[in-house]
Each structure stands twice: as C-alpha cells, then as structure tokens.
Design a protein around this motif. Structure first.
Motif, PDB file in Angstrom:
ATOM      1  N   UNK A   1      14.726  64.123  63.695  1.00 32.82           N
ATOM      2  CA  UNK A   1      15.531  64.583  62.371  1.00 32.82           C
ATOM      3  C   UNK A   1      15.759  62.979  61.508  1.00 32.82           C
ATOM      4  N   UNK A   2      15.817  62.038  62.149  1.00 35.51           N
ATOM      5  CA  UNK A   2      15.886  60.920  61.184  1.00 35.51           C
ATOM      6  C   UNK A   2      14.721  60.616  60.389  1.00 35.51           C
ATOM      7  N   UNK A   3      13.532  60.841  61.108  1.00 36.60           N
ATOM      8  CA  UNK A   3      12.322  60.875  60.119  1.00 36.60           C
ATOM      9  C   UNK A   3      12.401  61.576  58.828  1.00 36.60           C
ATOM     10  N   UNK A   4      12.750  62.965  59.097  1.00 35.73           N
ATOM     11  CA  UNK A   4      12.870  63.685  57.992  1.00 35.73           C
ATOM     12  C   UNK A   4      13.775  63.487  56.879  1.00 35.73           C
ATOM     13  N   UNK A   5      15.091  63.177  57.507  1.00 26.26           N
ATOM     14  CA  UNK A   5      16.069  62.658  56.658  1.00 26.26           C
ATOM     15  C   UNK A   5      15.676  61.260  55.781  1.00 26.26           C
ATOM     16  N   UNK A   6      14.745  60.870  56.124  1.00 24.80           N
ATOM     17  CA  UNK A   6      14.181  59.469  55.449  1.00 24.80           C
ATOM     18  C   UNK A   6      13.121  59.784  54.337  1.00 24.80           C
ATOM     19  N   UNK A   7      12.789  61.249  54.256  1.00 25.06           N
ATOM     20  CA  UNK A   7      11.910  61.870  53.113  1.00 25.06           C
ATOM     21  C   UNK A   7      12.559  61.796  51.796  1.00 25.06           C
ATOM     22  N   UNK A   8      11.936  61.815  50.736  1.00 24.93           N
ATOM     23  CA  UNK A   8      12.442  61.847  49.545  1.00 24.93           C
ATOM     24  C   UNK A   8      13.109  63.180  49.058  1.00 24.93           C
ATOM     25  N   UNK A   9      14.298  63.369  50.147  1.00 26.19           N
ATOM     26  CA  UNK A   9      15.079  64.529  49.637  1.00 26.19           C
ATOM     27  C   UNK A   9      16.208  64.063  48.672  1.00 26.19           C
ATOM     28  N   UNK A  10      16.744  65.154  47.877  1.00 26.74           N
ATOM     29  CA  UNK A  10      17.943  64.581  47.053  1.00 26.74           C
ATOM     30  C   UNK A  10      19.074  64.555  47.968  1.00 26.74           C
TER      31      UNK A  10
ATOM     32  N   UNK B   1      31.311  66.069  54.934  1.00 22.60           N
ATOM     33  CA  UNK B   1      31.899  66.657  53.341  1.00 22.60           C
ATOM     34  C   UNK B   1      31.027  67.505  52.918  1.00 22.60           C
ATOM     35  N   UNK B   2      29.720  68.100  53.242  1.00 24.76           N
ATOM     36  CA  UNK B   2      28.766  69.175  52.780  1.00 24.76           C
ATOM     37  C   UNK B   2      29.807  70.561  52.881  1.00 24.76           C
ATOM     38  N   UNK B   3      29.695  71.248  51.732  1.00 23.86           N
ATOM     39  CA  UNK B   3      30.003  72.483  51.527  1.00 23.86           C
ATOM     40  C   UNK B   3      29.492  73.377  52.692  1.00 23.86           C
ATOM     41  N   UNK B   4      30.258  74.487  53.317  1.00 24.56           N
ATOM     42  CA  UNK B   4      29.675  75.403  54.289  1.00 24.56           C
ATOM     43  C   UNK B   4      28.091  75.832  54.056  1.00 24.56           C
ATOM     44  N   UNK B   5      28.103  76.479  53.057  1.00 20.99           N
ATOM     45  CA  UNK B   5      26.827  77.164  52.621  1.00 20.99           C
ATOM     46  C   UNK B   5      25.759  76.134  52.688  1.00 20.99           C
ATOM     47  N   UNK B   6      25.961  75.043  52.033  1.00 22.38           N
ATOM     48  CA  UNK B   6      24.923  74.062  51.755  1.00 22.38           C
ATOM     49  C   UNK B   6      24.650  73.191  52.926  1.00 22.38           C
ATOM     50  N   UNK B   7      25.526  73.061  53.751  1.00 23.74           N
ATOM     51  CA  UNK B   7      25.326  72.500  55.164  1.00 23.74           C
ATOM     52  C   UNK B   7      24.435  73.250  56.130  1.00 23.74           C
ATOM     53  N   UNK B   8      24.693  74.646  56.284  1.00 29.25           N
ATOM     54  CA  UNK B   8      24.046  75.499  56.996  1.00 29.25           C
ATOM     55  C   UNK B   8      22.729  75.515  56.462  1.00 29.25           C
ATOM     56  N   UNK B   9      22.244  75.951  55.085  1.00 28.00           N
ATOM     57  CA  UNK B   9      21.211  75.717  54.509  1.00 28.00           C
ATOM     58  C   UNK B   9      20.352  74.334  54.708  1.00 28.00           C
ATOM     59  N   UNK B  10      20.951  73.317  54.590  1.00 30.37           N
ATOM     60  CA  UNK B  10      20.335  71.973  54.699  1.00 30.37           C
ATOM     61  C   UNK B  10      19.886  71.856  56.203  1.00 30.37           C
ATOM     62  N   UNK B  11      20.754  72.404  57.131  1.00 29.97           N
ATOM     63  CA  UNK B  11      20.562  72.018  58.568  1.00 29.97           C
ATOM     64  C   UNK B  11      19.173  72.776  58.775  1.00 29.97           C
ATOM     65  N   UNK B  12      19.272  73.972  58.401  1.00 25.45           N
ATOM     66  CA  UNK B  12      18.134  74.965  58.707  1.00 25.45           C
ATOM     67  C   UNK B  12      16.784  74.293  58.138  1.00 25.45           C
ATOM     68  N   UNK B  13      17.012  73.877  57.019  1.00 26.96           N
ATOM     69  CA  UNK B  13      15.622  73.379  56.542  1.00 26.96           C
ATOM     70  C   UNK B  13      15.316  71.943  57.473  1.00 26.96           C
ATOM     71  N   UNK B  14      16.003  71.136  57.729  1.00 27.42           N
ATOM     72  CA  UNK B  14      16.083  69.876  58.493  1.00 27.42           C
ATOM     73  C   UNK B  14      15.426  70.305  59.866  1.00 27.42           C
ATOM     74  N   UNK B  15      15.993  71.455  60.337  1.00 24.96           N
ATOM     75  CA  UNK B  15      15.656  71.848  61.661  1.00 24.96           C
ATOM     76  C   UNK B  15      14.254  71.993  61.694  1.00 24.96           C
ATOM     77  N   UNK B  16      13.760  73.007  60.845  1.00 20.82           N
ATOM     78  CA  UNK B  16      12.287  73.421  60.767  1.00 20.82           C
ATOM     79  C   UNK B  16      11.573  72.407  60.465  1.00 20.82           C
ATOM     80  N   UNK B  17      11.856  71.381  59.548  1.00 21.14           N
ATOM     81  CA  UNK B  17      10.958  70.222  59.149  1.00 21.14           C
ATOM     82  C   UNK B  17      10.821  69.474  60.419  1.00 21.14           C
ATOM     83  N   UNK B  18      11.826  69.084  61.169  1.00 20.53           N
ATOM     84  CA  UNK B  18      11.797  68.180  62.241  1.00 20.53           C
ATOM     85  C   UNK B  18      10.750  68.610  63.339  1.00 20.53           C
ATOM     86  N   UNK B  19      10.742  70.235  63.494  1.00 18.86           N
ATOM     87  CA  UNK B  19      10.055  70.792  64.351  1.00 18.86           C
ATOM     88  C   UNK B  19       8.484  70.540  63.913  1.00 18.86           C
TER      89      UNK B  19
END
Length: 481
Positions: A465-474, A431-449
């Motif tokens: 990705x699981x470890x990144x998403x477990x961080x204190x993200x909004x 259910x994430x809006x398109x812009x937010x989903x793409x921006x969030x995915x880009x950030x998660x992608x870099x953080x996981x790398x």
C-alpha cells in the motif's frame, strides 16, 4: 489522456445523443463518426480478410453499414448480412442506401465463412432476449468478432446477457463507457474496449448528471499530512478482535496503519487474546477495555467491527453501541452475518463491506441489476455499501455508485477483505468522506495486489500500500473536505 470516469446507461446515452442533435449535430453525422471509429480501430488491429458485417435494423446496424463502406474503400473484401432492413426515413436507412457492395443471407453458414465478423445487430439498450436465430448466427462466427457498442445481447446497463451474447475480440463504443462494459460477465465478453470520440460535446452531461462512475483518482483525493500534522490529527482507529481470532484483526489493523491512520488500537476480548496481540506489531496498542472503550476514549473515532468476530447477538449489540456513540463504523464479516435478514441492524454505519454471500444474507439476492441492488442497500441503511468481487461496487445513499476495475484474480484469497476494511478505516480517520474513502480504498487494494503479483497472501498487501500511495495520485493536504 485518461478515460473519462462517467458511465452512461443506454437510456442516458440516448439522452446525450438527443441533446447533441438538438444542439445542431445531425444524427447522420454521429452515425458516420461512429462507423468511422469502428473501421479505424479494426484497420489498426487486423489485416484485411473476408469480413462480414451483421447489421440489425436500428442505429447499431446503421453504424455497421458505415463500417462496411469504409472498409471496402480501404480495399477490404466486405459483405453485409442484414437481419432486417432499417425503417424508411431513418438515418440507418440513409446509410444503408449508400452501401452497394455484396449482400449475403443472415445465416450461420455465412458467418462461419468469414475471417472477421462485425457484430452490428443490437446495441446496449436491448430490452429482450436475443432470439435463437440471431444467437445461432453470432455463435457461428468463423473469426474474431468486433462488436459495435456492445456484443449483441449484452445489457449495457447491468452487464448481464439477454439470452446470448458473443465473446468479442474488440468492442468499440462511443462518448462514454456503459456500466455493462465494466460489470461481469459483460467485461469478459467485450474483449479489448475502445472508447471513441464521435463529436458529442461533454456539455451534454450537465443535463444528465451521471450517477455511475469508473472508480479511479478522478473520484477522490488522498489525504496528505501537512507540515504541522501529528498522530492525533491523522485519526485513531479501533479494531475489535474476536476470542482467539487474532489474524483478521491484525490484517485490518495493518491496512488502517498503512493507509495513514495516526493511531491504532486493537480491542481484545480477553487476556489470552491480548497477550497474543501484544506479541505482534510494535506500533499497535492493545486494550482489553472492549465496548467500555466507547466511553473511555472519545478520540477513537473509527471502529472496524466484524473481522474475526462471531455473527452473534454480542457483535450485533457492539455495532449498535458504536453507532449510537457517534463513532464511524466499518462493518465487515461477523458484523454483517449478525445482521442477517435485518438491514436495520446496520443503520447508521459508515461503510459496509459485504462479499456476495454476506450481501445476500442481509439484503437478499441482488438479481440482475447489481448496481440498483447496492444503491437500494445504501439507501436502506444510510451507509456506503461496498459489494466486493471481481468488479466491486461502491454505492452511496445518494445514488452514486463506482465500479472498481483494477482487482487481479489473485486478490481472491482469505484475509484480503480484512485488509480492505482497515484501509477504509484509515482513510476515514484522516477525514475522507465515506463514499470517497471506500472507493479510494478499493482502488488502493487492487493496485497493491497488482504490485504484489500472483501468489499474493493477505499479509503481503499492507506492505504494498505504501508503494501505491507514493504514486502520482491526487492528494489534499490535511483533512479531506
């Protein structure tokens, strides 16, 4: 305190300055604050050495005169070399008149003698190439360069170089970053960047309404399942596999699942490919329905089309069928190449994820202003466009654009883009809006790398990705609104 996420072009920064001045803060006060911020940053990082301030005739040069005076008061050996005197009656002329220390010729010889050079020649809004004389002086710097606002010659709006720009060890800028601080080659030329508060109130942003942002959690909220969530509520993603090309589809599927999609189906083109896919991850459903799945199951709301697919008429037709069936389509790789020279073929897709070569194939050369190029591509297709690279850009049709800054060099390896397409799809499915989903995915992608570290393989990414998403993200519980 986190760095503000809004970015201002040089023209917008000029409007912010003007608004602050109109509200009662004199320009001379802002100039003193800017010079003080540069001097403080220098004194925290360097020992007193022979310092030369290269001063231009405008406000950037005025900041430089303030820097020189404050360093001299602190006991530093400082001289100023002026490209030209400030115009009479300006704030820069007023601060220049308060400088009573040594004045040296604006020459390469003097720059080479200095142990530290302050580049206060031109600011972020330079509209012409740096002339040869100035380039020779800047290039001759005998010690580290400290840039005021940006290294002279760097376009603050685009990150491109106008003729020449020195490589700074430290850049001190004010109020908000400019896009050029984050976009290559500007990001590499700026060195360490310090953002200083010089007294401009944040309220001035209301009249500017910035449309460019530094990507990060301030722009989005991760969906988080509620206590009553179930797999269907978390969305169903389909990944279309190519004949014999199972690797790309499997990577996209892993990205979608790890980012939270409740169900994942890989659509195989034939029985042999389906057999290979069924031997993979146990939680992935495999179907040979192909495009027929569009009619068979309306609950598959997000489709990833392109990874491992040939850039042919069949791929192009599948994109159109999925869009016309009301599905959200993440178009990548073969789907983009299938639309070469025809952006209309991608109209209605949710997100496009080209690298530079694919972007050029569909939309043409982006030119110097990549921000405007991705915005134009988003407007032309009605899709969110994610131009992948060391400084990935995410643009929405309404003009918003986010610059991603956390991708490490080792992310540049085959298959990582497939994982990114899957992450986007997984977030869209929830259910994430398109812009937010793409921006969030880009950030998660870099953080996981970054978590994975050097030697990263694309198949390593989903597990991080699981470890990144477990961080204190909004987060937001349930579907994003």
């Amino acid at each position: 305190m986190d760095m503000p996420h809004e970015l201002l072009t040089p023209a917008e920064m000029a409007r912010a300055d003007a608004a602050a001045i109109a509200a009662g803060t004199p320009g001379s006060v802002l100039m003193q604050a800017a010079g003080r911020a540069v001097a403080r940053a220098m004194m925290r990082r360097f020992r007193p050495v022979r310092t030369l301030v290269l001063a231009g005739p405008g406000n950037n040069g005025g900041d430089g005169y303030v820097v020189a005076r404050l360093l001299e008061q602190a006991g530093w050996p400082v001289a100023v070399a002026a490209l030209a005197p400030p115009a009479p009656g300006t704030d820069a002329a007023a601060v220049a008149a308060r400088w009573h220390g040594p004045m040296l010729p604006f020459t390469a010889t003097e720059a080479a003698r200095a142990g530290l050079v302050v580049d206060a020649v031109f600011g972020a809004g330079l509209a012409r190439p740096v002339e040869d004389r100035v380039a020779r002086v800047l290039a001759a710097a005998g010690g580290p360069v400290v840039a005021v606002d940006v290294p002279s010659g760097l376009d603050g709006a685009t990150g491109t170089v106008r003729g020449f720009a020195p490589k700074a060890a430290l850049t001190v800028t004010f109020f908000r970053l400019k896009p050029g601080h984050l976009l290559f080659p500007g990001r590499e030329l700026c060195g360490e960047v310090v953002l200083a508060d010089i007294g401009l109130p944040a309220a001035v942003l209301a009249g500017i309404a910035p449309r460019a942002f530094r990507n990060g959690p301030a722009l989005w909220r991760l969906p988080r399942p509620g206590a009553d969530s179930h797999k269907y509520a978390r969305g169903h993603v389909a990944v279309v596999a190519g004949p014999g090309m199972t690797g790309a589809a499997r990577l996209a599927a892993a990205g979608a699942r790890r980012s939270g999609a409740g169900l994942l189906t890989v659509l195989a083109p034939d029985a042999a490919t389906a057999a290979v896919l069924r031997a993979g991850d146990a939680g992935v459903m495999v179907s040979e329905a192909g495009a027929e799945a569009l009619r068979q199951d309306g609950r598959i709301g997000v489709w990833v089309i392109g990874p491992g697919l040939p850039p042919d008429a069949a791929t192009r037709a599948l994109v159109r069928q999925a869009v016309e069936a009301g599905r959200q389509v993440v178009a990548d790789a073969g789907a983009l190449r299938a639309a070469a020279d025809d952006p209309a073929a991608l109209a209605g897709c949710a997100v496009l994820t080209p690298h530079l070569g694919e972007f050029i194939a569909v939309f043409g050369q982006p030119g110097e202003d990549r921000l405007e190029a991705v915005r134009a591509a988003a407007r032309a297709t009605g899709a969110v466009v994610l131009l992948k690279g060391a400084d990935s850009l995410v643009a929405a049709p309404d003009g918003r654009v986010a610059i991603n800054v956390n991708a490490p060099p080792w992310l540049a390896t085959g298959g990582t883009g497939d994982v990114l397409a899957g992450i986007i799809a997984g977030l869209l499915a929830q259910g994430m809006p398109r812009f937010e989903a793409a921006a969030c995915a880009c950030h998660l992608h870099g953080a996981a790398a970054n978590l994975a570290g050097p030697g990263l393989l694309a198949e390593d990414l989903p597990g991080h990705i699981q470890a990144v998403m477990a961080l204190d993200l909004p987060t937001v519980i349930g579907h994003a609104s």
